[in-house]
Design a protein around this motif. Structure first.
Motif, PDB file in Angstrom:
ATOM      1  N   ILE A  19     -28.157  -4.218  30.384  1.00 50.91           N
ATOM      2  CA  ILE A  19     -29.123  -4.606  31.417  1.00 50.91           C
ATOM      3  C   ILE A  19     -28.521  -5.676  32.316  1.00 50.91           C
ATOM      4  CG2 ILE A  19     -31.353  -5.732  31.806  1.00 50.91           C
ATOM      5  CD1 ILE A  19     -32.265  -4.314  29.131  1.00 50.91           C
ATOM      6  N   TYR A  20     -27.884  -6.688  31.706  1.00 53.97           N
ATOM      7  CA  TYR A  20     -27.250  -7.752  32.494  1.00 53.97           C
ATOM      8  C   TYR A  20     -26.093  -7.219  33.332  1.00 53.97           C
ATOM      9  CZ  TYR A  20     -29.955 -11.023  29.625  1.00 53.97           C
ATOM     10  OH  TYR A  20     -30.967 -11.699  28.994  1.00 53.97           O
ATOM     11  N   ASP A  21     -25.334  -6.278  32.774  1.00 56.66           N
ATOM     12  CA  ASP A  21     -24.228  -5.679  33.534  1.00 56.66           C
ATOM     13  C   ASP A  21     -24.740  -5.005  34.800  1.00 56.66           C
ATOM     14  OD1 ASP A  21     -22.352  -6.450  31.592  1.00 56.66           O
ATOM     15  OD2 ASP A  21     -22.379  -4.485  30.600  1.00 56.66           O
TER      16      ASP A  21
ATOM     17  N   SER B  28     -18.036   2.295  38.210  1.00 63.89           N
ATOM     18  CA  SER B  28     -18.349   1.736  36.896  1.00 63.89           C
ATOM     19  C   SER B  28     -18.189   2.800  35.819  1.00 63.89           C
ATOM     20  CB  SER B  28     -19.795   1.221  36.875  1.00 63.89           C
ATOM     21  OG  SER B  28     -20.010   0.285  37.894  1.00 63.89           O
ATOM     22  N   ILE B  29     -18.295   2.338  34.576  1.00 60.31           N
ATOM     23  CA  ILE B  29     -18.276   3.237  33.422  1.00 60.31           C
ATOM     24  C   ILE B  29     -19.438   2.824  32.518  1.00 60.31           C
ATOM     25  CG2 ILE B  29     -16.965   4.104  31.455  1.00 60.31           C
ATOM     26  CD1 ILE B  29     -14.411   3.111  32.890  1.00 60.31           C
ATOM     27  N   ILE B  30     -20.208   3.810  32.071  1.00 61.89           N
ATOM     28  CA  ILE B  30     -21.306   3.567  31.130  1.00 61.89           C
ATOM     29  C   ILE B  30     -20.758   3.806  29.722  1.00 61.89           C
ATOM     30  CG2 ILE B  30     -23.598   4.301  30.385  1.00 61.89           C
ATOM     31  CD1 ILE B  30     -23.984   5.392  33.295  1.00 61.89           C
ATOM     32  N   PHE B  31     -20.857   2.798  28.869  1.00 63.26           N
ATOM     33  CA  PHE B  31     -20.373   2.901  27.490  1.00 63.26           C
ATOM     34  C   PHE B  31     -21.567   2.989  26.555  1.00 63.26           C
ATOM     35  CE2 PHE B  31     -17.021   0.798  29.840  1.00 63.26           C
ATOM     36  CZ  PHE B  31     -15.913   1.514  29.442  1.00 63.26           C
TER      37      PHE B  31
ATOM     38  N   LEU C 111     -24.429   0.513  25.536  1.00 57.35           N
ATOM     39  CA  LEU C 111     -23.952  -0.802  25.137  1.00 57.35           C
ATOM     40  C   LEU C 111     -23.572  -1.675  26.324  1.00 57.35           C
ATOM     41  CD1 LEU C 111     -21.640   0.326  22.201  1.00 57.35           C
ATOM     42  CD2 LEU C 111     -24.045  -0.368  22.080  1.00 57.35           C
ATOM     43  N   ARG C 112     -22.829  -1.099  27.258  1.00 60.69           N
ATOM     44  CA  ARG C 112     -22.339  -1.856  28.416  1.00 60.69           C
ATOM     45  C   ARG C 112     -22.219  -0.935  29.619  1.00 60.69           C
ATOM     46  NH1 ARG C 112     -19.940  -7.039  27.419  1.00 60.69           N
ATOM     47  NH2 ARG C 112     -20.374  -7.175  29.646  1.00 60.69           N
ATOM     48  N   VAL C 113     -22.192  -1.541  30.804  1.00 62.23           N
ATOM     49  CA  VAL C 113     -21.876  -0.854  32.053  1.00 62.23           C
ATOM     50  C   VAL C 113     -20.865  -1.761  32.748  1.00 62.23           C
ATOM     51  CG1 VAL C 113     -22.732   0.042  34.240  1.00 62.23           C
ATOM     52  CG2 VAL C 113     -24.182   0.157  32.199  1.00 62.23           C
TER      53      VAL C 113
END
Length: 112
Positions: free
Chosen positions: A13-15, A73-76, A89-91
């Motif tokens: 969310i923060y990313d 970007s990449i969505i992990f 988990l992260r973006v």
């Protein structure tokens, strides 16, 4: 694949918020809003096609972390098929040292 629930960590969310803030500063509010709508749709799609993207060689909770490109970007995420859940988990931006970031993170936090 059955539909899975898509769950975001606070880190993801923060990313997304940080990326949107950058886009707004550089390209304006409309472009930032479009980015947020587009990435939200892409994340939702992972509930249907979660296993269809490349795996990294990095594990989180014994699940392999997948990566879905969403340029720049990449969505992990991880896929928990037994629970029918996809955990984003992260973006991260492509140019960041994402392997190092993912390897260093031992746990992620979740909204309640």
């Amino acid at each position: 694949m059955q539909e899975c629930e898509v769950i975001l960590t606070w880190e993801a969310i923060y990313d997304v918020t940080d990326i949107a803030d950058y886009i707004e500063a550089e390209f304006g509010q409309n472009r930032a809003d479009r980015f947020q709508e587009d990435i939200k749709k892409e994340m939702k799609k992972l509930g249907y096609i979660g296993g269809g993207f490349p795996k990294t060689r990095i594990l989180y909770r014994n699940y392999t972390i997948h990566k879905k490109p969403f340029p720049p970007s990449i969505i992990f995420y991880i896929l928990m098929e037994e629970k029918k859940e996809v955990h984003i988990l992260r973006v991260l931006r492509e140019e960041r040292n994402w392997q190092n970031i993912l390897k260093k993170t031992k746990s992620y936090t979740y909204p309640t």
